[in-house]
Design an enzyme around this catalytic site. Structure first.
Site, PDB file in Angstrom:
ATOM      1  N   CYS A  79      36.283  12.094  54.973  1.00  0.00           N
ATOM      2  CA  CYS A  79      36.688  11.564  53.666  1.00  0.00           C
ATOM      3  C   CYS A  79      35.510  10.866  52.965  1.00  0.00           C
ATOM      4  CB  CYS A  79      37.912  10.676  53.859  1.00  0.00           C
ATOM      5  SG  CYS A  79      38.952  10.631  52.410  1.00  0.00           S
ATOM      6  N   HIS A 169      41.715  12.817  57.303  1.00  0.00           N
ATOM      7  CA  HIS A 169      41.485  11.788  58.333  1.00  0.00           C
ATOM      8  C   HIS A 169      42.025  12.243  59.685  1.00  0.00           C
ATOM      9  CE1 HIS A 169      40.331   8.204  55.871  1.00  0.00           C
ATOM     10  NE2 HIS A 169      40.852   8.949  54.918  1.00  0.00           N
ATOM     11  N   GLU A 171      41.478  10.998  62.443  1.00  0.00           N
ATOM     12  CA  GLU A 171      41.643   9.833  63.339  1.00  0.00           C
ATOM     13  C   GLU A 171      43.006   9.171  63.136  1.00  0.00           C
ATOM     14  OE1 GLU A 171      40.129   9.878  60.542  1.00  0.00           O
ATOM     15  OE2 GLU A 171      40.131   7.935  59.551  1.00  0.00           O
TER      16      GLU A 171
HETATM   17  N1  GLN Z   1      38.386   7.836  47.499  1.00  0.00           N
HETATM   18  C1  GLN Z   1      37.432   7.383  48.470  1.00  0.00           C
HETATM   19  C2  GLN Z   1      36.006   7.507  47.960  1.00  0.00           C
HETATM   20  O1  GLN Z   1      35.778   8.018  46.937  1.00  0.00           O
HETATM   21  C3  GLN Z   1      37.569   8.138  49.771  1.00  0.00           C
HETATM   22  C4  GLN Z   1      38.914   7.853  50.390  1.00  0.00           C
HETATM   23  C5  GLN Z   1      38.962   7.887  51.865  1.00  0.00           C
HETATM   24  O2  GLN Z   1      37.937   7.815  52.567  1.00  0.00           O
HETATM   25  N2  GLN Z   1      40.151   7.922  52.370  1.00  0.00           N
HETATM   26  O3  GLN Z   1      35.118   7.057  48.621  1.00  0.00           O
END
Ligand code: GLN
Length: 185
Positions: A79, A169, A171
């Site tokens: 992410c 994610h 995890e």
């Molecule tokens: N929206 C977040 C970003 O731009 C990422 C979100 C996440 O890691 N769950 O960094």
């Protein structure tokens, strides 16, 4: 095997617990002096990429980690971690390590409906439970990047050399297969 987990912000504890359960040693990378310790692999967790990127620079950790990735240290970016690795971010002027030749879109599913669960196929693993939280997706990849998963036509997991980048994610879903796969890179 020692896994260094970036622990300046975001969901790092969850990764730590999984890797420990899988028998790896882990260290939390919180400040520059932690980078002097030995670790073989790097995890960039989810969280807020802008905050993580700023902290990495302010704490003097950015260049050292970039060099380790460029020298071939295996890295798992989930992410926000994927955003830190990406060469380009289509809806942001910032960029960070730029070691993964993809273009990502931040908050690509919108802010309101941005979090959802999806059971999708991952190349080599089969169906996998995916948690998306204000997630990015991958809009463009360059030649050597391998697509590992797509959700509704959008790329959500890639592998390039020893870098694994995921929109979701792994995890948070109780399934350790991606962490195992990373330990085998
Ligand atoms: N929206 C977040 C970003 O731009 C990422 C979100 C996440 O890691 N769950 O960094």
């Amino acid at each position: 095997m020692v896994i260094g987990i970036l622990s300046v912000q975001g969901a790092f504890i969850e990764h730590e617990e999984i890797f420990k359960e899988l028998g790896a040693d882990t260290i939390q990378l919180r400040q520059k002096k932690d980078l002097d310790r030995h670790f073989d692999r790097l995890v960039l967790p989810g969280g807020e990429s802008t905050v993580q990127g700023k902290l990495l620079k302010d704490l003097g950790m950015f260049n050292i980690l970039k060099e380790k990735i460029e020298e071939g240290m295996p890295v798992l970016g989930t992410c926000a971690g994927l955003i830190l690795l990406a060469e380009n971010i289509s809806n942001d002027t910032r960029s960070y390590f730029k070691t993964l030749p993809v273009t990502v879109k931040r908050n690509a599913y919108g802010r309101q409906l941005g979090s959802f669960h999806y059971d999708g196929d991952i190349k080599g693993l089969g169906v996998f439970p995916m948690e998306f939280i204000r997630a990015p997706y991958i809009e463009n990849i360059s030649g050597d990047v391998e697509v590992l998963s797509q959700v509704n036509g959008k790329t959500t997991a890639v592998k390039y050399k020893k870098q694994l980048g995921l929109s979701f994610h792994p995890e948070l879903c109780g399934d350790y297969r991606i962490h195992k796969m990373f330990m085998e890179i």
